[in-house]
Design an enzyme around this catalytic site. Structure first.
Site, PDB file in Angstrom:
ATOM      1  N   CYS A 166       0.798  -1.213   0.000  1.00  0.00           N
ATOM      2  CA  CYS A 166       0.000   0.000   0.000  1.00  0.00           C
ATOM      3  C   CYS A 166       0.840   1.277   0.000  1.00  0.00           C
ATOM      4  CB  CYS A 166      -0.987  -0.005   1.143  1.00  0.00           C
ATOM      5  SG  CYS A 166      -0.228  -0.265   2.737  1.00  0.00           S
ATOM      6  N   HIS A 196      -2.207   0.669   7.140  1.00  0.00           N
ATOM      7  CA  HIS A 196      -2.476   0.953   5.742  1.00  0.00           C
ATOM      8  C   HIS A 196      -2.005   2.370   5.435  1.00  0.00           C
ATOM      9  CE1 HIS A 196      -4.286   0.204   1.929  1.00  0.00           C
ATOM     10  NE2 HIS A 196      -5.260   1.107   2.048  1.00  0.00           N
ATOM     11  N   ASP A 198      -7.874   5.843  -2.456  1.00  0.00           N
ATOM     12  CA  ASP A 198      -7.040   4.723  -2.025  1.00  0.00           C
ATOM     13  C   ASP A 198      -6.602   3.947  -3.248  1.00  0.00           C
ATOM     14  OD1 ASP A 198      -5.732   2.668  -0.881  1.00  0.00           O
ATOM     15  OD2 ASP A 198      -7.373   2.008   0.413  1.00  0.00           O
TER      16      ASP A 198
END
Lengths: 308, 661
Positions: free
Chosen positions: B416, B460, B476
């Site tokens: 991520c 994250h 995202d």
């Protein structure tokens, strides 16, 4: 207890058992009574060896022995002694009666009148007599073995309760076992045997034994147990009166003596249980007929009281 | 039982200069010491972790073979060397670990050289102190249970010294009983001892290792964190928890990029957030595990003011004090709130900053994808990222120079932080304000107590883009490449070939997960009831019982009074117990009778020991000797006072072990 005392006890019991056959338990009870400084009451029909037992004990212990046959016309002075006027000195001199002995056998005590009975019993309690304003101590040790016929025989004056209390133990001799009686019938006369008896312990040994009894260890739990036994006779409606404090002390003293004879330095409940019928039997009277309770009633009383 | 302990007669007798431990006593002591040392040794210098077991083993050898007693001339240099060793390892003697290290070494040495009762008791005291030290670093429930076991063993070994005749089970039982006796006092002191709003002194801390997210992010930061199964925080929702796709827990926001790593910008803080909360509201309580920093993970966007909490210009929620312990917060979040609609120009320009050079290919790509409006640029970049064939993986290859280029064009493997970082870089290159948001995404609701647990593996990183008229919008990029990461969590998103997954995340271990849910409930209760019992909670509780007006000194007076009252009550109970006619001897005798009752030979209530013995001998001639011996011993102990405790113990032991088979 020193081993020598132990062996004295064994010797005494052995020697006495030679004379009075098959009555070892009774001999031990009589000895226990003696070393607990108590007086003994033997209750039984005539001819069961009461006199022989008393006589044998006296000889084996080397005690001065006097026998008084109680009859309905016996007077207190016949027992205690009389003051006699002495011409030479013009004074009264006390001539001691048969009670001035270390072991007195009062035979058939319930044949005498209450007045005479109480003269003896007071002497037993006080261990001294008073005559003509003089107080005279009785010999030491002083031990009375009284025999009495069962009170239902004719011509008897039953001992009053207060006076029965002065006897530490009451025992029955009863008929001997078959084997013992056969041997009795075969062997020579008891009287001859008695003549040949020699003391097995000295007087001061006996006093040692009496002292040793008082040193026997009694646990607190055991005192509780004795109290429970006294208490149950007092609470029980079957008896006219319960056991007196004197009876309680007597029970403990007897149990102490018994434990000593059994060879222990401490008293167990078994000792108390063994002595209880002999201590309580002559002191308790049934509400129903005024008689002493039978052995079975006493042992059922014992069974009911749990050890604390 | 207590009177046996109160009579220190035996202890006093054994204080004679030399006292040889019996094997079982020594074994107890060694077991207690070993269990006490074990949790400490993990955190101590290696030489201590080796030395202590060796010394204990030496003591064990001495115990079993009765030889190899250490010479006195050896002990003093050994102790000195140990002390110097601690000094060298830690540089000083102060602080938790050096102190405990010193004590651990001294305990091992003391046990080795113990010659008399005093030495042994010192060793037991050292054990108890070291057990107290368990809690310096770890106050969790398992540690508490471990401490409890070691305390039981230690008290048991003390009992073994006092009462050598007792059997293992009795020692354990009595030890537990003693600890139970202490429980009421513990409760009173725990509840009533004044908790202060500010501690009077701090726990000396050796290192407050920062765990979880920090104020910078480099490639690898989050993927490393993802391997940790530790709990980051718990959330208890009032009402239904939000769906997985909405579980974005906002943590540190990173604005400054140096070509490789991202850092947070300096943040002016205020008590009220910069936005007006609107729309749906979500209420929840956070219990955050200590991470020694001030950021708090919250759902977008909480309303203020909140006690002990401040808000930053980039919408972070921050605690006033570092989270050195587990802390609880209550928030109301409004997910539909629009933020930064009229963001000031300086912040926007900061959000467009890039290093002057580096990553030329990415810059070129951004220029290529630039549309007419920012929205168009955004969608073109997102489409490009979706279609470029990226793979979501925990172990991307790392590259130091032009890391964004390397990721975007060469490796195309990333986690991520790579996606977020590359995306923000592209957006900034295209002139659109963007920044990195780190935090947690996801969380598992425990089906048993409905509390959501968020672990480090849920860490994250995502991005935030500023658009005219919409303010700061969450984007995202990971969701484009690995949509399962958002809906199913990490395990769903990674292909099964990734062997590094924490065991709990693997689907085949669902039963372990279930077990963990249950354990979590217990641990959470422990946290709630015990560890977070602080000043505020104590005030609440005292308010309930009407003592809230008391100042600490009066509270201590109340505590002492209650403690003394408890003590008196226990003494009374004990006195009644002692008055109880049934003492140890009676109990043993009753047990004897019970055992024989099974053979139809129960003792009659009025049956004395000798009569009983005679009856038993007649009924069980095979055991006449043993039974007669027991009866005779009882008769003597009961009716020939005083009886020694040892003899009573021996008799009860003989009766317990009597077997008439």
């Amino acid at each position: 207890m020193p081993p020598s005392l132990r062996s004295h006890i064994d010797d005494l019991i052995d020697a006495a058992s030679q004379i009075i056959l098959g009555k070892q338990d009774e001999i031990k009870l009589a000895l226990a009574c003696l070393i607990a400084r108590g007086h003994l009451l033997i209750e039984d029909v005539p001819g069961t060896g009461k006199t022989t037992l008393a006589h044998a004990l006296a000889r084996l212990l080397g005690l001065q022995f006097q026998r008084i046959q109680f009859t309905s016309d016996l007077l207190p002075a016949d027992i205690l002694g009389v003051s006699v006027f002495e011409r030479e000195t013009s004074t009264f001199r006390f001539r001691p009666g048969p009670v001035f002995a270390q072991l007195v056998l009062a035979d058939e005590i319930n044949r005498a009148t209450p007045k005479t009975q109480s003269a003896l019993l007071e002497a037993m309690e006080e261990r001294q007599i008073t005559a003509d304003g003089q107080t005279l101590p009785l010999p030491e040790p002083f031990f009375v073995i009284a025999t009495q016929n069962p009170s239902y025989q004719i011509g008897t004056f039953p001992l009053p309760e207060s006076q029965l209390d002065r006897f530490l133990l009451r025992i029955h001799l009863g008929y001997p076992e078959r084997a013992a009686e056969l041997e009795l019938l075969q062997s020579q006369s008891r009287r001859d045997l008695l003549e040949n008896l020699h003391p097995v312990i000295a007087l001061d040994r006996l006093q040692d034994l009496q002292r040793a009894v008082q040193e026997q260890i009694v646990a607190g739990r055991l005192i509780d147990y004795v109290y429970a036994l006294l208490d149950v006779t007092r609470q029980n409606a079957d008896f006219v009166t319960g056991l007196s404090p004197r009876a309680g002390l007597g029970l403990l003293a007897a149990a102490r003596a018994w434990s000593l004879i059994e060879g222990r330095d401490h008293v167990l409940p078994e000792d108390v249980q063994h002595m209880f019928p002999h201590v309580a039997g002559h002191r308790l009277h049934r509400t129903s007929d005024g008689r002493n309770p039978v052995a079975e009633e006493l042992s059922s009383l014992l069974r009911d009281i749990a050890l604390p | 039982m207590i009177h046996r302990l109160l009579s220190f007669r035996l202890l006093a007798r054994h204080s004679s200069p030399n006292y040889t431990l019996r094997r079982d006593q020594g074994a107890w002591l060694l077991a207690a010491a070993a269990l006490t040392l074990a949790p400490h040794l993990l955190g101590m210098p290696p030489w201590v972790a080796i030395l202590c077991p060796v010394l204990l083993a030496w003591r064990g050898w001495r115990l079993w073979h009765g030889q190899l007693a250490p010479a006195r001339w050896l002990l003093i240099p050994l102790a000195l060397a140990a002390v110097i060793g601690v000094r060298i390892s830690h540089g000083h003697f102060f602080g938790k670990v050096p102190g405990l290290t010193l004590l651990a070494v001294l305990l091992s040495l003391k046990l080795l050289e113990s010659r008399n009762m005093r030495d042994i008791r010192v060793a037991v005291l050292l054990c108890l102190f070291l057990q107290f030290g368990f809690f310096f670093n770890n106050q969790s429930l398992p540690m508490t249970l471990l401490a409890l076991v070691t305390i039981v063993l230690t008290i048991g070994s003390l009992l073994a010294l006092i009462d050598p005749a007792a059997k293992t089970r009795e020692r354990l039982g009595m030890s537990v009983q003693l600890i139970i006796h202490g429980l009421p006092f513990m409760l009173v002191f725990f509840v009533l001892f004044p908790r202060l709003a500010m501690p009077l002194w701090g726990m000396p801390s050796d290192n407050s290792a920062i765990t979880g997210l920090s104020d910078s992010m480099a490639p690898g930061t989050i993927s490393e964190l993802s391997l940790s199964d530790e709990i980051a925080f718990r959330a208890e929702f009032i009402g239904p928890p939000p769906p997985p796709i909405a579980r974005y827990w906002r943590g540190p926001v990173m604005n400054d990029f140096d070509g490789r790593s991202w850092r947070i910008a300096p943040r002016p803080l205020r008590n009220q957030p910069l936005y007006t909360p609107t729309g749906v509201r979500v209420d929840y309580q956070l219990t955050v595990e200590p991470h020694y920093q001030i950021w708090l993970p919250v759902l977008d966007f909480p309303a203020g003011p909140v006690d002990n909490v401040r808000f930053s210009h980039d919408f972070q929620t921050l605690s006033r004090t570092p989270l050195n312990g587990r802390m609880q917060f209550r928030f109301s979040s409004y997910p539909e709130t629009m933020v930064g609609l009229d963001e000031n120009a300086w912040i926007l320009s900061q959000a467009r900053q890039l290093p002057r050079t580096g990553n030329p290919r990415a810059r070129a790509l951004a220029a290529e994808l630039r549309g007419e409006t920012p929205e168009q640029t955004l969608s073109q970049i997102l489409v490009w990222m979706r279609d470029a064939g990226f793979t979501y993986t925990l172990q991307p290859p790392l590259f130091d120079v032009d890391s964004v280029d390397f990721f975007l064009f060469d490796a195309r493997l990333g986690f991520c932080e790579h996606f977020a970082s590359a995306f923000v870089f592209l957006m900034r290159s295209a002139g659109i304000p963007a920044r990195i948001v780190t935090g947690y995404q996801g969380g598992t609701v425990n089906p048993i107590n409905q509390i959501m647990v968020v672990r480090q593996s849920d860490a994250h990183a995502w991005a935030e883009v500023w658009l005219e008229g919409r303010g700061w919008v969450r984007v995202d990029p990971t969701a484009l490449v690995a949509p399962l990461r958002i809906t199913d969590g990490l395990a769903g998103a990674l292909s099964s070939s990734e062997g590094e997954l924490p065991i709990f995340l693997r689907p085949e271990f669902f039963w372990l997960r279930d077990l963990r849910f249950r354990w979590e409930v217990i641990a959470n209760e422990w946290n709630r009831m015990v560890l977070t019992y602080n000043y505020a909670r104590q005030r609440d509780l005292l308010e309930d019982i009407g003592l809230d007006t008391l100042e600490p000194p009066s509270l201590i007076a109340v505590m002492i009074t209650v403690g003394v009252l408890l003590f008196i009550i226990m003494l009374l109970v004990w006195a009644r117990h002692a008055r109880d006619e049934r003492d140890a001897l009676d109990r043993a005798w009753a047990l004897f009778s019970n055992k024989l009752a099974r053979h139809g030979l129960a003792r009659a209530p009025a049956e004395g020991p000798l009569d009983f013995s005679r009856r038993l001998a007649a009924a069980l001639p095979a055991h006449a000797g043993t039974l007669g011996d027991i009866c005779a011993r009882y008769a003597r102990l009961r009716y020939r006072p005083p009886a020694s405790n040892d003899d009573i113990q021996e008799l009860s032991h003989a009766i317990r072990t009597l077997d008439l088979k």
